[in-house]
Design a protein around this motif. Structure first.
Motif, PDB file in Angstrom:
ATOM      1  N   LEU A   8      34.915   4.055   0.640  1.00  0.00           N
ATOM      2  CA  LEU A   8      34.494   3.847  -0.740  1.00  0.00           C
ATOM      3  C   LEU A   8      33.892   5.139  -1.297  1.00  0.00           C
ATOM      4  O   LEU A   8      33.007   5.737  -0.683  1.00  0.00           O
ATOM      5  CB  LEU A   8      33.478   2.719  -0.833  1.00  0.00           C
ATOM      6  CG  LEU A   8      34.029   1.309  -0.611  1.00  0.00           C
ATOM      7  CD1 LEU A   8      32.885   0.298  -0.555  1.00  0.00           C
ATOM      8  CD2 LEU A   8      35.017   0.922  -1.704  1.00  0.00           C
ATOM      9  N   LEU A   9      34.356   5.531  -2.462  1.00  0.00           N
ATOM     10  CA  LEU A   9      33.832   6.690  -3.187  1.00  0.00           C
ATOM     11  C   LEU A   9      32.939   6.201  -4.310  1.00  0.00           C
ATOM     12  O   LEU A   9      32.935   5.008  -4.635  1.00  0.00           O
ATOM     13  CB  LEU A   9      35.000   7.511  -3.749  1.00  0.00           C
ATOM     14  CG  LEU A   9      36.031   8.006  -2.733  1.00  0.00           C
ATOM     15  CD1 LEU A   9      37.209   8.650  -3.465  1.00  0.00           C
ATOM     16  CD2 LEU A   9      35.409   8.981  -1.748  1.00  0.00           C
ATOM     17  N   PRO A  10      32.159   7.079  -4.948  1.00  0.00           N
ATOM     18  CA  PRO A  10      31.459   6.645  -6.156  1.00  0.00           C
ATOM     19  C   PRO A  10      32.471   6.047  -7.131  1.00  0.00           C
ATOM     20  O   PRO A  10      33.599   6.548  -7.234  1.00  0.00           O
ATOM     21  CB  PRO A  10      30.837   7.934  -6.691  1.00  0.00           C
ATOM     22  CG  PRO A  10      30.704   8.813  -5.488  1.00  0.00           C
ATOM     23  CD  PRO A  10      31.878   8.484  -4.614  1.00  0.00           C
ATOM     24  N   PRO A  11      32.125   4.977  -7.833  1.00  0.00           N
ATOM     25  CA  PRO A  11      33.113   4.323  -8.693  1.00  0.00           C
ATOM     26  C   PRO A  11      33.784   5.254  -9.689  1.00  0.00           C
ATOM     27  O   PRO A  11      34.942   5.049 -10.055  1.00  0.00           O
ATOM     28  CB  PRO A  11      32.284   3.250  -9.412  1.00  0.00           C
ATOM     29  CG  PRO A  11      31.159   2.958  -8.481  1.00  0.00           C
ATOM     30  CD  PRO A  11      30.842   4.274  -7.830  1.00  0.00           C
ATOM     31  N   ARG A  61      35.325  -6.761 -10.301  1.00  0.00           N
ATOM     32  CA  ARG A  61      34.707  -5.655  -9.585  1.00  0.00           C
ATOM     33  C   ARG A  61      35.767  -4.586  -9.359  1.00  0.00           C
ATOM     34  O   ARG A  61      36.875  -4.893  -8.923  1.00  0.00           O
ATOM     35  CB  ARG A  61      34.137  -6.126  -8.247  1.00  0.00           C
ATOM     36  CG  ARG A  61      33.103  -7.221  -8.400  1.00  0.00           C
ATOM     37  CD  ARG A  61      32.571  -7.676  -7.072  1.00  0.00           C
ATOM     38  NE  ARG A  61      31.601  -8.738  -7.269  1.00  0.00           N
ATOM     39  CZ  ARG A  61      30.651  -9.049  -6.409  1.00  0.00           C
ATOM     40  NH1 ARG A  61      30.544  -8.384  -5.279  1.00  0.00           N
ATOM     41  NH2 ARG A  61      29.803 -10.023  -6.681  1.00  0.00           N
ATOM     42  N   PHE A  62      35.379  -3.343  -9.629  1.00  0.00           N
ATOM     43  CA  PHE A  62      36.318  -2.236  -9.499  1.00  0.00           C
ATOM     44  C   PHE A  62      35.788  -1.239  -8.488  1.00  0.00           C
ATOM     45  O   PHE A  62      34.582  -0.972  -8.424  1.00  0.00           O
ATOM     46  CB  PHE A  62      36.521  -1.556 -10.854  1.00  0.00           C
ATOM     47  CG  PHE A  62      37.105  -2.453 -11.899  1.00  0.00           C
ATOM     48  CD1 PHE A  62      38.475  -2.621 -11.998  1.00  0.00           C
ATOM     49  CD2 PHE A  62      36.280  -3.147 -12.772  1.00  0.00           C
ATOM     50  CE1 PHE A  62      39.019  -3.460 -12.955  1.00  0.00           C
ATOM     51  CE2 PHE A  62      36.811  -3.979 -13.742  1.00  0.00           C
ATOM     52  CZ  PHE A  62      38.189  -4.140 -13.834  1.00  0.00           C
ATOM     53  N   ALA A  63      36.699  -0.677  -7.702  1.00  0.00           N
ATOM     54  CA  ALA A  63      36.325   0.296  -6.678  1.00  0.00           C
ATOM     55  C   ALA A  63      37.197   1.530  -6.793  1.00  0.00           C
ATOM     56  O   ALA A  63      38.372   1.462  -7.175  1.00  0.00           O
ATOM     57  CB  ALA A  63      36.468  -0.316  -5.287  1.00  0.00           C
ATOM     58  N   THR A  64      36.603   2.665  -6.455  1.00  0.00           N
ATOM     59  CA  THR A  64      37.347   3.906  -6.250  1.00  0.00           C
ATOM     60  C   THR A  64      37.217   4.238  -4.774  1.00  0.00           C
ATOM     61  O   THR A  64      36.122   4.148  -4.208  1.00  0.00           O
ATOM     62  CB  THR A  64      36.782   5.038  -7.121  1.00  0.00           C
ATOM     63  OG1 THR A  64      36.911   4.665  -8.499  1.00  0.00           O
ATOM     64  CG2 THR A  64      37.526   6.343  -6.889  1.00  0.00           C
ATOM     65  N   TYR A  65      38.321   4.594  -4.152  1.00  0.00           N
ATOM     66  CA  TYR A  65      38.295   4.714  -2.694  1.00  0.00           C
ATOM     67  C   TYR A  65      39.350   5.698  -2.212  1.00  0.00           C
ATOM     68  O   TYR A  65      40.260   6.092  -2.952  1.00  0.00           O
ATOM     69  CB  TYR A  65      38.528   3.344  -2.046  1.00  0.00           C
ATOM     70  CG  TYR A  65      39.866   2.720  -2.376  1.00  0.00           C
ATOM     71  CD1 TYR A  65      40.958   2.856  -1.532  1.00  0.00           C
ATOM     72  CD2 TYR A  65      40.044   1.997  -3.555  1.00  0.00           C
ATOM     73  CE1 TYR A  65      42.187   2.293  -1.838  1.00  0.00           C
ATOM     74  CE2 TYR A  65      41.260   1.426  -3.872  1.00  0.00           C
ATOM     75  CZ  TYR A  65      42.330   1.579  -3.012  1.00  0.00           C
ATOM     76  OH  TYR A  65      43.555   1.028  -3.334  1.00  0.00           O
ATOM     77  N   GLU A  66      39.179   6.082  -0.952  1.00  0.00           N
ATOM     78  CA  GLU A  66      40.133   6.954  -0.284  1.00  0.00           C
ATOM     79  C   GLU A  66      40.836   6.158   0.802  1.00  0.00           C
ATOM     80  O   GLU A  66      40.188   5.460   1.602  1.00  0.00           O
ATOM     81  CB  GLU A  66      39.395   8.150   0.322  1.00  0.00           C
ATOM     82  CG  GLU A  66      40.282   9.193   0.963  1.00  0.00           C
ATOM     83  CD  GLU A  66      39.462  10.343   1.520  1.00  0.00           C
ATOM     84  OE1 GLU A  66      39.099  10.276   2.723  1.00  0.00           O
ATOM     85  OE2 GLU A  66      39.148  11.276   0.759  1.00  0.00           O
ATOM     86  N   HIS A  67      42.162   6.240   0.819  1.00  0.00           N
ATOM     87  CA  HIS A  67      42.948   5.514   1.827  1.00  0.00           C
ATOM     88  C   HIS A  67      44.106   6.396   2.253  1.00  0.00           C
ATOM     89  O   HIS A  67      44.891   6.843   1.415  1.00  0.00           O
ATOM     90  CB  HIS A  67      43.465   4.188   1.251  1.00  0.00           C
ATOM     91  CG  HIS A  67      44.218   3.361   2.238  1.00  0.00           C
ATOM     92  ND1 HIS A  67      45.492   2.904   2.013  1.00  0.00           N
ATOM     93  CD2 HIS A  67      43.860   2.912   3.475  1.00  0.00           C
ATOM     94  CE1 HIS A  67      45.897   2.188   3.050  1.00  0.00           C
ATOM     95  NE2 HIS A  67      44.926   2.181   3.951  1.00  0.00           N
TER      96      HIS A  67
END
Length: 317
Positions: A60-63, A2-8
């Protein structure tokens, strides 16, 4: 995987999900870039991952940022419901069975799994739509369904937010929906690779994943993804007919039946129960294996005034 695109901490990252945490890839890595390089192999060949970050600590951002988004309509029960509410008949048009129909929607309106959804300007009738989407992993043209399976990089949840009053009015012109679908589309929470869902494939090639929709914690719909009348591979093949599908393209399944949206329930019950979404309402959509998305509706801007169409004289040079 599973892959995620995110802001941190104010920075955008991409990583692989590991339980309740995400392990970030090196700075500058994007999921679309990994897809172009070939998932999941490209991910396993990256340098050692950094320390994991708790999913509770990220936005979480759109992948990914897709080149295009096609939204299909593959659930017969949904078509029956829509026809009943808009055309006073539940008969499915024979043309619907010819091929998996789709329209192009706005790739710039994607929002993350837990982002707020602004009310569409000028609408008073906001609805959700519970769908699943595939993401293309390899370029292809004129694919067969068998070939198409190798062109799918992964799966994700897809909420096609719909301003029903705008949609019904504009579709009287004889074109597909535009501003009725233009404000927001939820994509997420992750891109899930095909091996994760393969055990759920039935004899017809469909994926038997349970789907659930909730408003403010109350279940309003349940269905199975395997009730689709076409498989995702067949949808990809049709999308590639006479043209090219490219890495990162998103193809939505269309809305599931049995409460996959409010409009269908309204047509069955003959009244707007549950009522249209309003600011403060929270919609949660869940699918086996893929996870959940949870968005809260908030007030949106007022529409910028525009004149109505001018009735012009039919003069000629």
């Amino acid at each position: 995987m599973r892959f995620a695109t995110y802001e941190h901490r104010g920075r955008r990252h991409c990583g692989v999900v590991d339980g309740a945490a995400v392990r970030p890839f090196p700075d500058g890595t994007t999921l679309l870039g990994l897809i172009h390089s070939g998932l999941p192999r490209a991910a396993t060949e990256l340098a050692a991952l950094s320390d994991p970050v708790s999913l509770d600590a990220v936005r979480l951002l759109p992948p990914l940022e897709p080149p295009s988004v096609r939204d299909f309509v593959t659930f017969e029960e949904h078509i029956e419901g829509v026809r009943r509410s808009q055309e006073r008949t539940q008969d499915v048009p024979e043309a619907w069975y010819d091929a998996p129909t789709f329209y192009f929607t706005n790739p710039h309106a994607l929002i993350g799994a837990h982002d707020d959804v602004p009310y569409p300007p000028g609408s008073r009738l906001l609805d959700f739509e519970l769908e699943v989407a595939v993401i293309i992993g390899r370029e292809g043209r004129d694919l067969t369904p068998e070939q198409a399976r190798d062109h799918i990089a992964g799966y994700t949840l897809f909420n096609d937010w719909s301003a029903r009053d705008l949609q019904i009015r504009e579709m009287q012109v004889g074109l597909g929906p535009c501003k009725g679908k233009d404000t927001a589309t939820t994509l997420g929470p992750y891109l899930v690779t095909p091996d994760e869902v393969e055990p759920y494939r039935d004899a017809d090639g469909c994926l038997r994943l349970a789907l659930t929709s909730e408003i403010n914690g109350e279940v309003v719909g349940k269905d199975l993804l395997s009730n689709m009348s076409w498989t995702f591979e067949e949808m990809v093949a049709y999308a590639s007919r006479g043209t090219v599908v490219r890495p990162g393209d998103v193809l939505g399944s269309g809305t599931c039946g049995n409460g996959g949206c409010l409009a269908e329930l309204w047509s069955i019950r003959g009244e707007q129960v549950p009522p249209p979404l309003k600011p403060g309402d929270t919609v949660t959509l869940t699918a086996d294996v893929l996870g959940s998305v949870r968005n809260t509706v908030v007030p949106g801007p007022e529409p910028v005034p525009l004149p109505t169409g001018r009735r012009r004289p039919r003069s000629r040079p």
